[in-house]
Motif scaffolding. Structure first.
Motif, mmCIF file in Angstrom:
data_model
loop_
_atom_site.group_PDB
_atom_site.id
_atom_site.type_symbol
_atom_site.label_atom_id
_atom_site.label_comp_id
_atom_site.label_asym_id
_atom_site.label_seq_id
_atom_site.Cartn_x
_atom_site.Cartn_y
_atom_site.Cartn_z
ATOM 1 N N VAL A 93 3.250 -1.330 3.987
ATOM 2 C CA VAL A 93 2.748 0.032 3.761
ATOM 3 C C VAL A 93 3.910 1.015 3.646
ATOM 4 N N THR A 94 3.881 1.833 2.608
ATOM 5 C CA THR A 94 4.844 2.937 2.520
ATOM 6 C C THR A 94 4.044 4.221 2.710
ATOM 7 N N ILE A 102 7.197 16.939 15.139
ATOM 8 C CA ILE A 102 7.716 15.565 15.155
ATOM 9 C C ILE A 102 7.713 15.032 16.595
ATOM 10 N N GLY A 103 8.131 15.886 17.543
ATOM 11 C CA GLY A 103 8.177 15.465 18.950
ATOM 12 C C GLY A 103 6.800 15.146 19.502
ATOM 13 N N VAL A 104 5.829 15.994 19.201
ATOM 14 C CA VAL A 104 4.511 15.798 19.811
ATOM 15 C C VAL A 104 3.761 14.643 19.126
ATOM 16 N N MET A 105 4.053 14.397 17.857
ATOM 17 C CA MET A 105 3.453 13.225 17.191
ATOM 18 C C MET A 105 3.967 11.948 17.855
ATOM 19 N N ARG A 106 5.251 11.935 18.170
ATOM 20 C CA ARG A 106 5.802 10.744 18.837
ATOM 21 C C ARG A 106 5.182 10.593 20.223
ATOM 22 N N ALA A 107 4.998 11.732 20.914
ATOM 23 C CA ALA A 107 4.396 11.662 22.253
ATOM 24 C C ALA A 107 2.967 11.125 22.162
ATOM 25 N N ALA A 108 2.312 11.366 21.038
ATOM 26 C CA ALA A 108 0.936 10.870 20.854
ATOM 27 C C ALA A 108 0.938 9.442 20.313
ATOM 28 N N ASN A 109 2.123 8.840 20.246
ATOM 29 C CA ASN A 109 2.283 7.464 19.762
ATOM 30 C C ASN A 109 1.887 7.293 18.295
ATOM 31 N N VAL A 110 2.096 8.340 17.516
ATOM 32 C CA VAL A 110 1.878 8.260 16.064
ATOM 33 C C VAL A 110 3.204 7.804 15.451
ATOM 34 N N LEU A 111 3.140 6.768 14.638
ATOM 35 C CA LEU A 111 4.364 6.241 14.023
ATOM 36 C C LEU A 111 4.962 7.263 13.060
ATOM 37 N N VAL A 123 0.855 -1.186 0.000
ATOM 38 C CA VAL A 123 0.000 0.000 0.000
ATOM 39 C C VAL A 123 0.889 1.234 0.000
ATOM 40 N N ARG A 124 0.603 2.130 -0.924
ATOM 41 C CA ARG A 124 1.316 3.406 -0.950
ATOM 42 C C ARG A 124 0.326 4.489 -0.534
ATOM 43 N N MET A 125 0.706 5.221 0.478
ATOM 44 C CA MET A 125 -0.257 6.096 1.156
ATOM 45 C C MET A 125 0.382 7.445 1.462
ATOM 46 N N TYR A 126 -0.388 8.496 1.261
ATOM 47 C CA TYR A 126 0.111 9.858 1.505
ATOM 48 C C TYR A 126 -0.938 10.634 2.294
ATOM 49 N N VAL A 127 -0.500 11.335 3.324
ATOM 50 C CA VAL A 127 -1.411 12.186 4.099
ATOM 51 C C VAL A 127 -0.751 13.560 4.235
ATOM 52 N N CYS A 128 -1.465 14.602 3.828
ATOM 53 C CA CYS A 128 -0.890 15.949 3.894
ATOM 54 C C CYS A 128 -0.508 16.285 5.333
ATOM 55 N N GLY A 129 0.688 16.810 5.490
ATOM 56 C CA GLY A 129 1.179 17.174 6.820
ATOM 57 C C GLY A 129 0.843 18.620 7.159
ATOM 58 N N PRO A 130 1.356 19.111 8.264
ATOM 59 C CA PRO A 130 0.991 20.451 8.732
ATOM 60 C C PRO A 130 1.820 21.554 8.079
ATOM 61 N N ILE A 142 -5.306 3.852 10.758
ATOM 62 C CA ILE A 142 -5.575 3.235 9.446
ATOM 63 C C ILE A 142 -4.305 2.526 8.958
ATOM 64 N N ARG A 143 -3.202 3.228 9.079
ATOM 65 C CA ARG A 143 -1.921 2.637 8.660
ATOM 66 C C ARG A 143 -1.588 1.404 9.509
ATOM 67 N N ARG A 144 -1.757 1.509 10.826
ATOM 68 C CA ARG A 144 -1.465 0.370 11.696
ATOM 69 C C ARG A 144 -2.343 -0.827 11.344
ATOM 70 N N TRP A 145 -3.622 -0.573 11.007
ATOM 71 C CA TRP A 145 -4.501 -1.693 10.690
ATOM 72 C C TRP A 145 -4.094 -2.344 9.359
ATOM 73 N N LEU A 146 -3.698 -1.518 8.396
ATOM 74 C CA LEU A 146 -3.232 -2.078 7.115
ATOM 75 C C LEU A 146 -2.005 -2.961 7.362
ATOM 76 N N ILE A 147 -1.101 -2.490 8.223
ATOM 77 C CA ILE A 147 0.101 -3.277 8.536
ATOM 78 C C ILE A 147 -0.302 -4.568 9.254
#
Ligand code: AMP
Ligand code: ZN
Length: 488
Positions: free
Chosen positions: A60-61, A96-105, A22-29, A49-54
């Motif tokens: 998934v890329t 990047i720091g706060v995404m990691r704190a929210a446990n976003v891969l 799966v090739r997937m793109y989500v617009c960032g901030p 969604i990405r975690r479930w696909l994995i």
């Protein structure tokens, strides 16, 4: 697996372009400030969604950009007497720091607009050569919307309806009011790069099209973002990519519903926002994720502190059940009732199947969480019935299932506060020489250590033992009948 495609308004059977991938793109901030929990809702939804696909076996890329040059960044930099690059670097790092704190891969690729100017210029040139774009006299380059017969395919808008809004902001450099900027001529004091059309910078929609093409290759399987990006941003990305490369852009478009406070969209401009960082100072990422996932990603989500508190309590309840299952498995003193154990083991399998069925139906996280909550109730019923004769294998399988299903949501269970086995105390307190796992023995050792400390008038140690217990949600109670440890 079925996914709702917002371009066709239908749930479609998901067929990846390359089998198993799966090739997937989500617009960032746009990195001009700290992100708020509305933005986080979109990023957390796509993380799940990405975690479930994995978890479903796909390779998934996942690519996500950082928009690090833009009007808002330049404005913020001017207000603060800093360069746009300084502002962008600060908020990219914080994001990047706060995404990691929210446990976003982390994404597999995280391109930044300012590092992709070359590929963007190449795309714009291709569009000009094919008659889809033109350079205006002022040094801007515009995309000619009417040159794209499929314009409107992502957001379902029709060009004539769009004209009504577009006339309001007519601009004499454009051939048509609907046209949008691919390249903006530099204004004094703004960051700029050389181009065949003079110094300038890319328009906002330009970067995502060029990055998707460069890092994932078009067409991709899934393109996502918040529903407010469907028009004009995604429509314009798609128009550029399909006109430049004639290969299609994204097979599936996914859009998340907005996070609301008191019925209104959370946004910087309305001022009704809480930053993700401030929310995570007060609550766990797990609780925030649980709150968000109890509503399906496409629906609007009402945020309130009470709901977040409620999610925190639900998590504590689930964690308590997991702990009790493990405890019961390891401390059973009588033989389990085989029929009851078999019936309970069947519930484990049913829960997994129900969870999967929901998630395979357009990532219905609300339904999947419902299956988890129902199962927690069944676990508690089993524990109560079984008493000191729980079936070890079934209880451990149930505990592992709960932990694993929540893990696919990126939810880590908190350490249980109240029903913590006292056996862990000796280790946790670090003050008492006991490392076994017998509750009564641990309690006795702790009390003994405290009594010795008091007898020796070592008040610091005695207090430290009491404080450590308190941190674990436990208290020492001196009664007439003796001293005992109990929950706070
Ligand atoms: P921006 O930096 O404004 O481009 O926003 C980053 C992402 O957050 C985009 O995908 C937006 O659609 C999304 N977003 C912005 N506000 C909200 C909100 N209130 N609820 C959900 N997503 C949002
Ligand atoms: Zn984008």
């Amino acid at each position: 697996m079925r996914i709702y495609n917002s371009a066709t308004h239908k749930k479609e059977e998901f067929q990846p372009i390359e089998p198993g991938k799966v090739r997937m793109y989500v617009c960032g901030p746009t990195v001009y400030d700290n992100i708020h929990i509305g933005n986080a809702r979109t990023f957390i939804s796509f993380d799940v969604i990405r975690r479930w696909l994995i978890a479903s076996g796909y390779e998934v890329t996942f690519a996500q950009n950082l928009t690090d040059v833009d009007d808002k960044i330049i404005k913020r930099a001017n207000e603060q007497g800093r360069t746009a690059a300084e502002v962008a670097t600060e908020f990219s790092d914080k994001f990047i720091g706060v995404m990691r704190a929210a446990n976003v891969l982390d994404p597999d690729v995280r391109p930044r607009a300012t590092k992709e100017i070359g590929p963007m210029i190449a795309m714009i040139k291709t569009l000009i050569e094919q008659g889809h774009a033109y350079a205006a006299d002022n040094g801007d380059v515009y995309f000619a919307v009417r040159s794209d017969p499929n314009y409107g395919q992502v957001s379902g808008r029709n060009i004539d309806d769009l004209m009504v809004g577009a006339r309001i902001e007519e601009n004499e450099d454009k051939n048509d009011p609907l046209d949008f900027a691919l390249w903006k001529a530099a204004k004094p004091g703004e960051p700029s790069w050389p181009s065949p059309w003079g110094e300038g910078r890319p328009g906002w929609h330009t970067e995502c099209a060029a990055m998707v093409h460069r890092y994932l290759g078009t067409p991709i399987d899934i393109h996502g973002g918040g529903s407010d990006l469907a028009f004009p941003h995604h429509e314009n990305e798609c128009a550029q990519a399909t006109c430049a490369w004639h290969q299609g852009f994204s097979n599936t478009w996914m859009h998340t519903g907005m996070l609301l406070v008191d019925g209104e969209k959370m946004s910087k401009s309305l001022g009704n926002f809480f930053t993700l960082a401030e929310v995570l100072e007060q609550h766990s990422a797990a609780a925030l994720r649980l709150l968000m996932l109890q509503t399906s990603y496409r629906s609007p989500l009402d945020f309130s502190w009470e709901r977040l508190e409620g999610a925190e309590n639900s998590l504590t309840r689930i964690a308590g059940t997991v702990e009790n299952l493990r405890w019961a498995a390891n401390h059973a003193t009588a033989d389990a009732d085989a029929a009851a154990a078999e019936a309970f083991a069947a519930k484990v399998a049913e829960t997994r199947a129900a969870f999967k069925e929901c998630m395979d139906d357009d990532f219905n996280t609300a339904g999947a969480m419902g299956a988890v909550f129902g199962f927690v109730t069944e676990c508690n019923q089993y524990l109560e019935q079984a008493g000191d004769a729980a079936d070890k294998a079934a209880a451990l399988a149930a505990a592992d299932t709960l932990a694993e299903l929540l893990d696919t949501f990126g939810i880590e269970l908190p350490e249980p506060k109240v029903e913590l086995p006292l056996g862990l105390l000796g280790v946790a307190a670090g003050l008492v020489a006991y490392t076994g796992d017998d509750v009564d023995e641990a309690a006795a050792k702790i009390l003994e250590a405290r009594a010795e400390a008091r007898a020796a008038k070592n008040w610091d140690l005695a207090d430290a033992i009491r404080d450590q217990l308190k941190d674990l949600g436990l208290t020492i109670e001196d009664t007439a009948a003796g001293t005992r440890i109990k929950s706070l």
